[in-house]
Design a protein around this motif. Structure first.
Motif, mmCIF file in Angstrom:
data_model
loop_
_atom_site.group_PDB
_atom_site.id
_atom_site.type_symbol
_atom_site.label_atom_id
_atom_site.label_comp_id
_atom_site.label_asym_id
_atom_site.label_seq_id
_atom_site.Cartn_x
_atom_site.Cartn_y
_atom_site.Cartn_z
ATOM 1 N N LYS A 106 0.832 -1.201 0.000
ATOM 2 C CA LYS A 106 0.000 0.000 0.000
ATOM 3 C C LYS A 106 0.870 1.256 0.000
ATOM 4 N N VAL A 107 0.416 2.243 -0.748
ATOM 5 C CA VAL A 107 1.102 3.535 -0.815
ATOM 6 C C VAL A 107 0.096 4.623 -0.462
ATOM 7 N N ALA A 126 -4.808 10.101 -1.205
ATOM 8 C CA ALA A 126 -5.077 8.901 -1.993
ATOM 9 C C ALA A 126 -4.408 7.669 -1.382
ATOM 10 N N HIS A 127 -5.071 6.525 -1.545
ATOM 11 C CA HIS A 127 -4.538 5.243 -1.101
ATOM 12 C C HIS A 127 -4.374 4.344 -2.318
ATOM 13 N N GLY A 138 -11.332 9.204 -1.151
ATOM 14 C CA GLY A 138 -12.687 9.531 -0.756
ATOM 15 C C GLY A 138 -13.648 8.476 -1.266
ATOM 16 N N ALA A 139 -14.681 8.914 -1.973
ATOM 17 C CA ALA A 139 -15.653 7.983 -2.531
ATOM 18 C C ALA A 139 -15.173 7.370 -3.840
ATOM 19 N N GLU A 156 -2.693 6.453 -16.784
ATOM 20 C CA GLU A 156 -2.383 7.272 -15.625
ATOM 21 C C GLU A 156 -3.615 8.052 -15.194
ATOM 22 N N ILE A 157 -3.592 8.485 -13.952
ATOM 23 C CA ILE A 157 -4.696 9.264 -13.406
ATOM 24 C C ILE A 157 -4.126 10.466 -12.664
ATOM 25 N N VAL A 158 -4.770 11.624 -12.828
ATOM 26 C CA VAL A 158 -4.296 12.858 -12.208
ATOM 27 C C VAL A 158 -5.409 13.455 -11.358
ATOM 28 N N PHE A 159 -5.088 13.739 -10.106
ATOM 29 C CA PHE A 159 -5.987 14.471 -9.217
ATOM 30 C C PHE A 159 -5.407 15.880 -9.117
#
Length: 339
Positions: A194-195, A200-201, A232-233, A243-246
């Protein structure tokens, strides 16, 4: 014992002004009126220049302040028993790490020391001008132009990029990325690794992925396998090649990964491909030993394209000068004004 009040009462007003300018120059882009005011201030006398140099130098030194932690002591002891427990710091160039700062030199910083005593370092140092308390307490931390590789647990390898920090959690089966960037490879681990990065998890049993925290945004790039991301949800698996960017506004963007750009740092490169100046400067600052500051907001959206060797990052500054058609002004303490 010297109290904070006693220390502040002994501070020269000029030192206070120098601290204010160092912080303002490193927090963000300057308005034209600020730039003009600074030019007048530093040109007022040689005493002004010396005060600014002292404030800048001490802030730069604080960025590399080394404080031993219990985790570091444990790992150094373990490293003597097994080679797998240790991690080697590999500089991109041949520059040695800054030595630890003594109590005398820390207190000798005058206004800077008073600001730190007032909690500025603990709460939120401006643009990583010096390490936050969380960074100082991290198990591992790299300075400008450094990388560090280690194995927190069998089956997991971690590479920390420049100006990054992390701490082990969950008995070694988890990692908190406190600042910066890390590449994590999970293979044949006894349980999912886990990171924790920002809010974010991430969880992976068989994967290789890159995690980048910069300017309030978080980017996760999956290279192999699958990483489950929760915030979050929001919860979704991220598969290889994506890839994903927040971003800083809470928006989520998912796209096909540009691995050549995202993972260039592992090859000792910084790749900019149509990157705006406002986004390029924080990336260059990750490797630059000083601090670049854009003083002309009208050029913030200009695109920058180039491939730079991290151990020759000064060439990126030269390209920015040519692109922006300006001459960079190099100030004491490694502060460079562009605009």
């Amino acid at each position: 014992m010297t109290s904070r009040g006693d220390l502040e009462s002994d501070i020269d007003p000029l030192d206070r002004e120098a601290v204010d300018w160092v912080v303002r120059l490193t927090v963000g882009q300057l308005a034209e009126s600020d730039r003009v005011a600074f030019e007048h201030w530093i040109a007022a006398s040689t005493a002004h220049e010396r005060a600014f140099a002292a404030a800048s130098d001490l802030c730069s030194h604080m960025r590399h302040l080394e404080l031993p932690t219990a985790a570091e002591t444990f790992e150094r002891t373990a490293a003597q028993r097994t080679a797998d427990s240790g991690g080697n710091v590999v500089p991109f160039g041949a520059k040695p790490r800054h030595p630890a700062m003594s109590r005398r030199s820390f207190l000798g910083g005058g206004a800077i020391a008073a600001s730190l005593a007032g909690g500025l370092m603990v709460v939120n140092p401006p643009l990583a001008l010096w390490p936050s308390l969380a960074e100082l307490m991290a198990d591992r931390r790299t300075g400008a132009g450094e990388q560090q590789s280690f194995r927190p647990v069998a089956g997991v390898e971690v590479e920390l990029n420049s100006r990054s920090s992390s701490s082990r959690t969950l008995g070694g089966h988890g990692l908190e990325l406190i600042a910066g960037e890390a590449f994590i490879s999970v293979s044949n681990a006894q349980q999912p690794f886990k990171v924790f990065a920002s809010t974010a998890h991430l969880s992976a049993s068989q994967a290789a992925f890159n995690v980048q925290m910069m300017a309030g945004s978080l980017c996760v790039t999956c290279v192999e396998g699958t990483v489950t991301i929760s915030r979050g949800a929001y919860s979704e698996p991220l598969r290889s090649g994506h890839e994903i960017v927040f971003d800083t506004y809470g928006k989520v963007q998912k796209a096909k990964a540009d691995e050549f750009v995202r993972l260039a740092w592992r090859r000792g490169l910084l790749v900019l491909r149509g990157t705006t100046v406002s986004e390029a400067i924080p990336q260059i600052n990750r490797y630059y030993p000083g601090r670049l500051v854009l003083t002309d907001n009208s050029k913030a959206d200009w695109p920058v394209t180039g491939v730079f060797h991290i151990d020759q990052i000064d060439l990126a500054v030269v390209q920015l000068e040519r692109l922006l058609e300006v001459e960079a002004r190099h100030l004491p303490g490694g502060v460079v004004l562009l605009g």
